[in-house]
Design an enzyme around this catalytic site. Sequence first.
Site, PDB file in Angstrom:
ATOM      1  N   LYS A 189     -51.664  37.815  86.367  1.00  0.00           N
ATOM      2  CA  LYS A 189     -50.715  38.923  86.456  1.00  0.00           C
ATOM      3  C   LYS A 189     -49.832  38.932  85.211  1.00  0.00           C
ATOM      4  O   LYS A 189     -49.002  38.043  85.020  1.00  0.00           O
ATOM      5  CB  LYS A 189     -49.820  38.792  87.690  1.00  0.00           C
ATOM      6  CG  LYS A 189     -49.069  40.107  87.938  1.00  0.00           C
ATOM      7  CD  LYS A 189     -47.921  39.977  88.902  1.00  0.00           C
ATOM      8  CE  LYS A 189     -46.654  39.519  88.232  1.00  0.00           C
ATOM      9  NZ  LYS A 189     -46.156  40.429  87.190  1.00  0.00           N
ATOM     10  N   GLU A 264     -43.661  26.503  82.939  1.00  0.00           N
ATOM     11  CA  GLU A 264     -43.019  26.475  81.626  1.00  0.00           C
ATOM     12  C   GLU A 264     -41.835  27.417  81.733  1.00  0.00           C
ATOM     13  O   GLU A 264     -42.013  28.628  81.845  1.00  0.00           O
ATOM     14  CB  GLU A 264     -44.021  26.899  80.550  1.00  0.00           C
ATOM     15  CG  GLU A 264     -43.645  26.366  79.187  1.00  0.00           C
ATOM     16  CD  GLU A 264     -42.829  27.363  78.424  1.00  0.00           C
ATOM     17  OE1 GLU A 264     -41.584  27.280  78.529  1.00  0.00           O
ATOM     18  OE2 GLU A 264     -43.404  28.209  77.754  1.00  0.00           O
ATOM     19  N   CYS A 298     -38.155  30.830  75.045  1.00  0.00           N
ATOM     20  CA  CYS A 298     -37.768  29.750  75.945  1.00  0.00           C
ATOM     21  C   CYS A 298     -37.193  28.572  75.168  1.00  0.00           C
ATOM     22  O   CYS A 298     -36.354  27.838  75.666  1.00  0.00           O
ATOM     23  CB  CYS A 298     -38.970  29.313  76.762  1.00  0.00           C
ATOM     24  SG  CYS A 298     -40.425  29.047  75.758  1.00  0.00           S
ATOM     25  N   GLU A 395     -28.970  30.046  80.022  1.00  0.00           N
ATOM     26  CA  GLU A 395     -29.922  30.689  79.121  1.00  0.00           C
ATOM     27  C   GLU A 395     -29.583  32.173  78.996  1.00  0.00           C
ATOM     28  O   GLU A 395     -29.608  32.902  79.989  1.00  0.00           O
ATOM     29  CB  GLU A 395     -31.349  30.526  79.655  1.00  0.00           C
ATOM     30  CG  GLU A 395     -32.385  31.114  78.725  1.00  0.00           C
ATOM     31  CD  GLU A 395     -33.817  30.831  79.173  1.00  0.00           C
ATOM     32  OE1 GLU A 395     -34.175  31.176  80.308  1.00  0.00           O
ATOM     33  OE2 GLU A 395     -34.586  30.277  78.367  1.00  0.00           O
TER      34      GLU A 395
HETATM   35  P1  NAI Z   1     -39.292  36.173  85.930  1.00  0.00           P
HETATM   36  O1  NAI Z   1     -39.463  34.708  85.983  1.00  0.00           O
HETATM   37  O2  NAI Z   1     -38.752  36.844  87.142  1.00  0.00           O
HETATM   38  O3  NAI Z   1     -40.675  36.885  85.550  1.00  0.00           O
HETATM   39  C1  NAI Z   1     -41.767  36.240  84.909  1.00  0.00           C
HETATM   40  C2  NAI Z   1     -43.067  36.621  85.595  1.00  0.00           C
HETATM   41  O4  NAI Z   1     -43.009  36.213  86.962  1.00  0.00           O
HETATM   42  C3  NAI Z   1     -43.338  38.128  85.623  1.00  0.00           C
HETATM   43  O5  NAI Z   1     -44.726  38.348  85.509  1.00  0.00           O
HETATM   44  C4  NAI Z   1     -42.872  38.518  87.012  1.00  0.00           C
HETATM   45  O6  NAI Z   1     -43.473  39.690  87.523  1.00  0.00           O
HETATM   46  C5  NAI Z   1     -43.296  37.303  87.824  1.00  0.00           C
HETATM   47  N1  NAI Z   1     -42.581  37.127  89.087  1.00  0.00           N
HETATM   48  C6  NAI Z   1     -41.316  37.494  89.387  1.00  0.00           C
HETATM   49  N2  NAI Z   1     -41.023  37.172  90.664  1.00  0.00           N
HETATM   50  C7  NAI Z   1     -42.122  36.577  91.194  1.00  0.00           C
HETATM   51  C8  NAI Z   1     -42.451  36.032  92.467  1.00  0.00           C
HETATM   52  N3  NAI Z   1     -41.578  36.047  93.476  1.00  0.00           N
HETATM   53  N4  NAI Z   1     -43.670  35.490  92.651  1.00  0.00           N
HETATM   54  C9  NAI Z   1     -44.566  35.465  91.645  1.00  0.00           C
HETATM   55  N5  NAI Z   1     -44.319  35.986  90.414  1.00  0.00           N
HETATM   56  C10 NAI Z   1     -43.107  36.531  90.182  1.00  0.00           C
HETATM   57  O7  NAI Z   1     -38.371  36.491  84.664  1.00  0.00           O
HETATM   58  P2  NAI Z   1     -37.606  37.858  84.305  1.00  0.00           P
HETATM   59  O8  NAI Z   1     -36.980  38.407  85.549  1.00  0.00           O
HETATM   60  O9  NAI Z   1     -38.501  38.729  83.545  1.00  0.00           O
HETATM   61  O10 NAI Z   1     -36.477  37.310  83.322  1.00  0.00           O
HETATM   62  C11 NAI Z   1     -35.310  36.657  83.836  1.00  0.00           C
HETATM   63  C12 NAI Z   1     -34.901  35.523  82.947  1.00  0.00           C
HETATM   64  O11 NAI Z   1     -35.901  34.516  82.952  1.00  0.00           O
HETATM   65  C13 NAI Z   1     -34.759  35.862  81.472  1.00  0.00           C
HETATM   66  O12 NAI Z   1     -33.524  36.444  81.177  1.00  0.00           O
HETATM   67  C14 NAI Z   1     -34.919  34.510  80.844  1.00  0.00           C
HETATM   68  O13 NAI Z   1     -33.704  33.799  80.906  1.00  0.00           O
HETATM   69  C15 NAI Z   1     -35.942  33.836  81.716  1.00  0.00           C
HETATM   70  N6  NAI Z   1     -37.305  33.939  81.146  1.00  0.00           N
HETATM   71  C16 NAI Z   1     -37.859  32.843  80.560  1.00  0.00           C
HETATM   72  C17 NAI Z   1     -39.100  32.934  79.952  1.00  0.00           C
HETATM   73  C18 NAI Z   1     -39.734  31.763  79.295  1.00  0.00           C
HETATM   74  O14 NAI Z   1     -40.516  31.941  78.365  1.00  0.00           O
HETATM   75  N7  NAI Z   1     -39.494  30.554  79.747  1.00  0.00           N
HETATM   76  C19 NAI Z   1     -39.842  34.196  79.894  1.00  0.00           C
HETATM   77  C20 NAI Z   1     -39.202  35.280  80.588  1.00  0.00           C
HETATM   78  C21 NAI Z   1     -37.976  35.139  81.181  1.00  0.00           C
END
Ligand code: NAI
Length: 492
Positions: A189, A264, A298, A395
């Site tokens: 996804k 990660e 990240c 973050e």
């Molecule tokens: P998120 O962790 O909610 O989203 C990342 C992925 O997880 C997306 O594909 C999303 O659709 C999916 N996802 C969301 N909820 C889920 C669930 N309940 N079950 C399974 N998959 C799920 O991150 P978001 O909301 O885009 O960003 C929020 C914060 O997260 C950012 O401001 C940042 O601080 C952090 N982040 C860190 C990243 C990294 O590279 N470590 C990448 C993106 C966000």
Amino acid sequence: MATLAAAPKPASLPIHQTQLLIDGQWVPAKSGKTFDTINPATEEVIAQVAEGDAADVEAAVRAARRAFDEGPWPRMNARDRGRIMYRLADLIEAEIDELAALEALDNGKPVSDARAGDIPLALDTLRYYAGWADKIHGQTIPINGNYFCYTRREPVGVAGQIIPWNFPILMTAWKWGPALAAGCTIVMKPAEQTPLTCLRLARLAQKAGVPDGVINVVPGFGPTAGAAIVKHPGIDKVAFTGSGETAQIIMRQAADGLKRLTFELGGKSPNIVFADADLDAAAVGAHVGIYLNQGQCCCAGSRLFVEDAIHEKFVERVVEMSRKRKVGDPFDPATEQGPQVDRAQFDKIMGYIESGKREGATCATGGKRVGDRGFFIEPTVFTNVKDEMAIAREEIFGPVLSVLKFSDMDELIRRANATTFGLAAAVWTRDVARAHEVAKRLRAGTVWVNCYDVFDAAAPFGGFKQSGFGRELGERGLDPYLETKTVTVSLS
Ligand code: NAI
Ligand code: MG
């Protein structure tokens, strides 16, 4: 200071795939629903993408299960699997300009960054793991008694892979590379903000000869499509990159099936500058460390620790460089910084900038939106930051740097490690012994010495503490996709 040109979609850029890929077929969502994917530079809709949910995940898992349990992928000669992966990399490379443009359009990153950074690293990852495909082998073990004992390294099964929006192509390659080399099949996804390039890569994987059902892609939202992947009993392993909050939800939901997990997650990485460092190089490292990818990394070096003897002068340089950073149209080759990925990230970052001001830090430069269309934010530096302020602990995931002053090694190590995160760190010094001491004492998965953001497909990457578990890249990156089987044969 910053200029802002409109960043229209290049008229000639074809979008290609907007449907789900399930069992080798491009199909609409069973519900018929679609969602908009937005150009963050203009806030205009680029395309409608099929919105997968549990019903589509069900079909995708069934296909991936069949491809794993009965299909050719885990059974073919490992070297042939590697050759298909090399072919995929070649097909991506042949479309590198178009893919870079599509990535810039959907994500907002400068097209030159995607062209020179993200995609070459993705190619490297696919080729590196293509090379591993026929080099995954077990051991013979001299156990007691008259036995022949050996291990086999077998694919873990169907991998559910959930990726974020900050490096859509690169994260796809980080996930597919080790999974495909190991012989796993995939239900992926992509992030709802940036589905387009992952879908394009899936089309190229078909062309490269990846059999039907081996790679299935279900764009959609986290709580629906994402959660369905995590909960599905047909998924053996979940690999997730994203926020710690979502990782906690995934861990709870994966508990029922005792699924293997790799995470990660985020960081608040310390970037440490000693007075004896090459300050020209360190200033560039501070700049790149925080601003790369609009600060949406990240491993962003978001806590800049500067030794007190050079603090004032060094901060001046960092601020000066921030003022000169060119923010604007991702399709302008001169642009260094594009928009943040969406409204939610923009609002979150602006909220942190307000909180920094409210808590008494000094906003030395930046702090404002750029223009009135698109999610552009000025490169922002806070000085006089205290360790307990939110901008020093949490973050931000944007172009916002917190500068902290230090005077003593033990104090520095204690403060640098006083975080729930542990993804990356850097130290700048000409003193070799000190560099190694700091590298040893920092609790982080990666430590850069006199450099920042140096990535290589061969070098493992991942977090200590709440920055995740498991490693991606390198030989270690294969481990989460493999089971070890012990075979013991009586010779008497
Ligand atoms: P998120 O962790 O909610 O989203 C990342 C992925 O997880 C997306 O594909 C999303 O659709 C999916 N996802 C969301 N909820 C889920 C669930 N309940 N079950 C399974 N998959 C799920 O991150 P978001 O909301 O885009 O960003 C929020 C914060 O997260 C950012 O401001 C940042 O601080 C952090 N982040 C860190 C990243 C990294 O590279 N470590 C990448 C993106 C966000
Ligand atoms: Mg979220």
